[in-house]
Scaffold this motif. Sequence first.
Motif, PDB file in Angstrom:
ATOM      1  N   THR A  76     -23.341  -0.009 -18.550  1.00 56.48           N
ATOM      2  CA  THR A  76     -24.032   0.788 -17.546  1.00 56.48           C
ATOM      3  C   THR A  76     -25.089   1.676 -18.206  1.00 56.48           C
ATOM      4  O   THR A  76     -25.637   1.335 -19.240  1.00 56.48           O
ATOM      5  CB  THR A  76     -23.014   1.627 -16.752  1.00 56.48           C
ATOM      6  N   LEU A  77     -25.374   2.822 -17.584  1.00 55.96           N
ATOM      7  CA  LEU A  77     -26.366   3.764 -18.096  1.00 55.96           C
ATOM      8  C   LEU A  77     -25.677   4.990 -18.685  1.00 55.96           C
ATOM      9  O   LEU A  77     -24.518   5.275 -18.367  1.00 55.96           O
ATOM     10  CB  LEU A  77     -27.304   4.188 -16.963  1.00 55.96           C
ATOM     11  N   PRO A  78     -26.366   5.739 -19.543  1.00 59.25           N
ATOM     12  CA  PRO A  78     -25.756   6.929 -20.127  1.00 59.25           C
ATOM     13  C   PRO A  78     -25.181   7.903 -19.095  1.00 59.25           C
ATOM     14  O   PRO A  78     -24.185   8.582 -19.362  1.00 59.25           O
ATOM     15  CB  PRO A  78     -26.917   7.561 -20.904  1.00 59.25           C
ATOM     16  N   THR A  99     -23.589   0.129 -23.586  1.00 59.85           N
ATOM     17  CA  THR A  99     -24.580   1.076 -23.080  1.00 59.85           C
ATOM     18  C   THR A  99     -25.408   1.617 -24.238  1.00 59.85           C
ATOM     19  O   THR A  99     -24.856   2.046 -25.251  1.00 59.85           O
ATOM     20  CB  THR A  99     -23.889   2.241 -22.348  1.00 59.85           C
ATOM     21  N   THR A 100     -26.725   1.621 -24.093  1.00 65.95           N
ATOM     22  CA  THR A 100     -27.609   2.129 -25.154  1.00 65.95           C
ATOM     23  C   THR A 100     -28.267   3.430 -24.703  1.00 65.95           C
ATOM     24  O   THR A 100     -28.186   3.820 -23.543  1.00 65.95           O
ATOM     25  CB  THR A 100     -28.679   1.091 -25.519  1.00 65.95           C
ATOM     26  N   GLY A 101     -28.925   4.102 -25.644  1.00 61.86           N
ATOM     27  CA  GLY A 101     -29.595   5.359 -25.323  1.00 61.86           C
ATOM     28  C   GLY A 101     -28.655   6.540 -25.216  1.00 61.86           C
ATOM     29  O   GLY A 101     -28.975   7.534 -24.562  1.00 61.86           O
ATOM     30  N   LEU A 102     -27.472   6.452 -25.865  1.00 59.85           N
ATOM     31  CA  LEU A 102     -26.498   7.541 -25.800  1.00 59.85           C
ATOM     32  C   LEU A 102     -26.962   8.737 -26.631  1.00 59.85           C
ATOM     33  O   LEU A 102     -27.580   8.581 -27.677  1.00 59.85           O
ATOM     34  CB  LEU A 102     -25.135   7.063 -26.296  1.00 59.85           C
ATOM     35  N   SER A 103     -26.633   9.940 -26.149  1.00 61.28           N
ATOM     36  CA  SER A 103     -26.970  11.158 -26.870  1.00 61.28           C
ATOM     37  C   SER A 103     -25.993  11.381 -28.019  1.00 61.28           C
ATOM     38  O   SER A 103     -24.949  10.729 -28.107  1.00 61.28           O
ATOM     39  CB  SER A 103     -26.911  12.362 -25.920  1.00 61.28           C
ATOM     40  N   ASP A 104     -26.313  12.330 -28.884  1.00 62.55           N
ATOM     41  CA  ASP A 104     -25.405  12.661 -29.985  1.00 62.55           C
ATOM     42  C   ASP A 104     -24.056  13.127 -29.453  1.00 62.55           C
ATOM     43  O   ASP A 104     -23.005  12.803 -30.014  1.00 62.55           O
ATOM     44  CB  ASP A 104     -26.020  13.749 -30.872  1.00 62.55           C
ATOM     45  N   ALA A 105     -24.072  13.896 -28.368  1.00 63.50           N
ATOM     46  CA  ALA A 105     -22.824  14.377 -27.774  1.00 63.50           C
ATOM     47  C   ALA A 105     -21.998  13.218 -27.225  1.00 63.50           C
ATOM     48  O   ALA A 105     -20.764  13.205 -27.349  1.00 63.50           O
ATOM     49  CB  ALA A 105     -23.123  15.389 -26.664  1.00 63.50           C
ATOM     50  N   GLN A 106     -22.657  12.231 -26.638  1.00 61.24           N
ATOM     51  CA  GLN A 106     -21.941  11.071 -26.105  1.00 61.24           C
ATOM     52  C   GLN A 106     -21.384  10.209 -27.227  1.00 61.24           C
ATOM     53  O   GLN A 106     -20.283   9.671 -27.114  1.00 61.24           O
ATOM     54  CB  GLN A 106     -22.870  10.263 -25.197  1.00 61.24           C
TER      55      GLN A 106
END
Length: 268
Positions: A76-78, A99-106
């Motif tokens: 899915t999406l972040p 899922t790509t584009g994850l933040s550092d926190a994720q």
Amino acid sequence: MVKAGIFGANGRMGRVLIEALQQQDNAQLQVATVRDDSPWLGMNVGELAGIGKLGVSCCAVGEINPDSVDVMIDFTLPAAFEANLQWCVDNRKPVIIGTTGLSDAQLAALDEAAKAIPVVFAANYSVGVNLMLSLVRQAARALGKTADIEITEAHHRFKQDAPSGTAMAIGEAIADELQRDLSQCAVYGREGKGPERDRDTIGFATVRAGDIVGEHTALFADIGERLEITHKASSRLTFAKGAVNAAVWLSDKSPGLYTMAQVIGLEN
């Protein structure tokens, strides 16, 4: 038979995952989720994917019967990632994350979740791309001290993150092999006049156009010769089949964070 579930079944990859699971001999689709307010709620997943009626209908995440599924797949999406991951942790279900584009926190949340459940996390689930990651490491060892290194990637017009997760994985593999920090040596765009190229940098170029499924090239260019390592995908089914194979592989693993290279036997 591994009982698999898909988060975000109405997405581009979700629909292809439905088809891939239908073709798999040792896995079966049992759950397919969509957003709580989605117009696809209650729709037959086979009709959603355009492959004829199957025995599963789309449901909300909160409607999943945990006993009906062995492993979940999330492309899915972040914005949906954390809730999906938390459901897996709460119900002790292994999960495949594409899922790509994850933040550092994720990414930190992913590391924490892997202490409780088995997780495979990969920027790309094709066998060819994961072999490419091994090949660029070899090229970096042999050529990285003298060659200029550039990574180019192209995807369809709808892709939101850039550079792609796969391009970043290629860059990380090369930087790691050369003992460089990618966050410090990456160059994501060039324009106008500037100083001569710094040989220690790793350049990225991005194309977003039409319906390109995915193309990645790592270029090692020296004076007098250059090496290009390229992977081109012509169908999303390639990625979906890889993710389904990873789900089968992961279903009986202990908690931990695993890679696609481990799934296909390139790493222990």
